[in-house]
Motif scaffolding. Structure first.
Motif, mmCIF file in Angstrom:
data_model
loop_
_atom_site.group_PDB
_atom_site.id
_atom_site.type_symbol
_atom_site.label_atom_id
_atom_site.label_comp_id
_atom_site.label_asym_id
_atom_site.label_seq_id
_atom_site.Cartn_x
_atom_site.Cartn_y
_atom_site.Cartn_z
ATOM 1 N N MET A 191 0.810 -1.218 0.000
ATOM 2 C CA MET A 191 0.000 0.000 0.000
ATOM 3 C C MET A 191 0.844 1.269 0.000
ATOM 4 N N PHE A 192 1.932 1.267 0.769
ATOM 5 C CA PHE A 192 2.651 2.527 1.007
ATOM 6 C C PHE A 192 4.033 2.581 0.356
ATOM 7 N N GLY A 193 4.425 1.501 -0.280
ATOM 8 C CA GLY A 193 5.690 1.523 -0.997
ATOM 9 C C GLY A 193 6.801 0.813 -0.240
ATOM 10 N N GLY A 194 7.763 0.323 -0.969
ATOM 11 C CA GLY A 194 8.887 -0.405 -0.396
ATOM 12 C C GLY A 194 9.151 -1.655 -1.213
ATOM 13 N N VAL A 195 10.369 -2.120 -1.154
ATOM 14 C CA VAL A 195 10.776 -3.270 -1.946
ATOM 15 C C VAL A 195 10.225 -4.545 -1.323
ATOM 16 N N LEU A 196 9.557 -5.345 -2.139
ATOM 17 C CA LEU A 196 9.033 -6.639 -1.686
ATOM 18 C C LEU A 196 9.940 -7.735 -2.251
ATOM 19 N N SER A 197 11.015 -8.008 -1.535
ATOM 20 C CA SER A 197 12.026 -8.953 -1.994
ATOM 21 C C SER A 197 12.066 -10.167 -1.075
ATOM 22 N N PRO A 198 12.648 -11.280 -1.546
ATOM 23 C CA PRO A 198 12.829 -12.436 -0.650
ATOM 24 C C PRO A 198 13.645 -12.086 0.593
ATOM 25 N N GLU A 199 14.613 -11.185 0.452
ATOM 26 C CA GLU A 199 15.401 -10.774 1.618
ATOM 27 C C GLU A 199 14.523 -10.082 2.658
ATOM 28 N N PHE A 200 13.578 -9.279 2.192
ATOM 29 C CA PHE A 200 12.622 -8.651 3.102
ATOM 30 C C PHE A 200 11.821 -9.714 3.845
ATOM 31 N N ALA A 201 11.367 -10.747 3.135
ATOM 32 C CA ALA A 201 10.626 -11.836 3.786
ATOM 33 C C ALA A 201 11.471 -12.511 4.856
ATOM 34 N N ARG A 202 12.749 -12.721 4.577
ATOM 35 C CA ARG A 202 13.628 -13.356 5.561
ATOM 36 C C ARG A 202 13.784 -12.494 6.810
ATOM 37 N N ARG A 203 13.914 -11.176 6.617
ATOM 38 C CA ARG A 203 14.085 -10.290 7.776
ATOM 39 C C ARG A 203 12.831 -10.274 8.642
ATOM 40 N N VAL A 204 11.670 -10.226 8.015
ATOM 41 C CA VAL A 204 10.414 -10.245 8.775
ATOM 42 C C VAL A 204 10.297 -11.546 9.563
ATOM 43 N N ALA A 205 10.526 -12.671 8.906
ATOM 44 C CA ALA A 205 10.395 -13.967 9.579
ATOM 45 C C ALA A 205 11.391 -14.107 10.722
#
Length: 226
Positions: A191-205
């Motif tokens: 919704m608000f912008g930002g890179v949706l990358s696999p690395e982002f998924a790893r950091r969240v998890a």
């Protein structure tokens, strides 16, 4: 010797055995066309992506799909119902998380499934077109929450439950909060912008795993915390 008082059909059944079962009658009306169903869903996706929900019209979908408007109404009573089925179809392949015996990897899969769906599949453009309506239109939002959102919550709950059973996560780990911590960042960036990358998924998890991790006893020879 057959009973002479029996009528003809009864004597025939007695001589030849039980009457064969009768096949059920086909329902009245034309059979449902899978090809038309597919064409309508594909046309609805294109219309939503190109024009948004405010200009989404069933007559436009019908023209694009090459069917009559009545063909749509026989399947969906409203444009919200059609949009909801499309959302469910596009989201459903990206919810299940396999049991791989690794809690952190499974938590990452929860994030990655959502990230991949919105960033790299046809689900992404459709959910972008419908997010505001899901928030304000109960005819669309309530069924979406009851199907797609509920299925994702249940899947994350299974992942958290397995993590607790393995001793990786605390017994009080809240599956609902875990769902929001894992999937919420994906939709925030959508919704608000930002890179949706696999690395982002790893950091969240990784952050969620650390937050819910069970406190393990210190290994022999190592001091405990504090």
């Amino acid at each position: 010797m057959p009973d002479e008082n029996q009528d003809g059909p009864s004597r025939n059944r007695a001589a030849t055995g039980p009457a064969p079962s009768v096949a059920p009658r086909r329902p009245l009306g034309r059979p449902r066309s899978d090809r038309a169903h597919r064409a309508i869903l594909d046309a609805a996706r294109a219309e939503l992506v190109e024009h948004g929900f405010s200009r989404f019209r069933l007559e436009h979908v019908a023209a694009r799909a090459g069917v009559g408007k009545a063909t749509i109404y026989r399947r969906w009573p409203s444009k919200e119902a059609l949009a909801q089925e499309l959302l469910s179809e596009l989201a459903s392949p990206h919810i299940a998380v396999a049991d791989v015996g690794d809690t952190q990897a499974e938590l990452e899969a929860c994030v990655e499934n959502a990230r991949h769906a919105v960033a790299e599949t046809p689900f992404g453009p459709v959910i972008r077109a419908l997010l505001s309506q899901i928030a304000i239109n109960p005819a669309l939002g309530d069924p979406f929450r009851e199907t797609v959102v509920r299925a994702r919550r249940e899947e994350v709950a299974r992942v958290v439950g397995r993590g607790v059973e393995r001793g990786d996560l605390r017994p009080d780990a809240d599956a609902d909060v875990a769902t929001e911590l894992l999937v919420g960042p994906v939709y925030f960036r959508l919704m608000f912008g930002g890179v949706l990358s696999p690395e982002f998924a790893r950091r969240v998890a990784d952050g969620v795993y650390r937050g819910f991790a069970a406190v393990r006893p210190p290994e022999p020879g190592r001091p405990g915390p504090g």
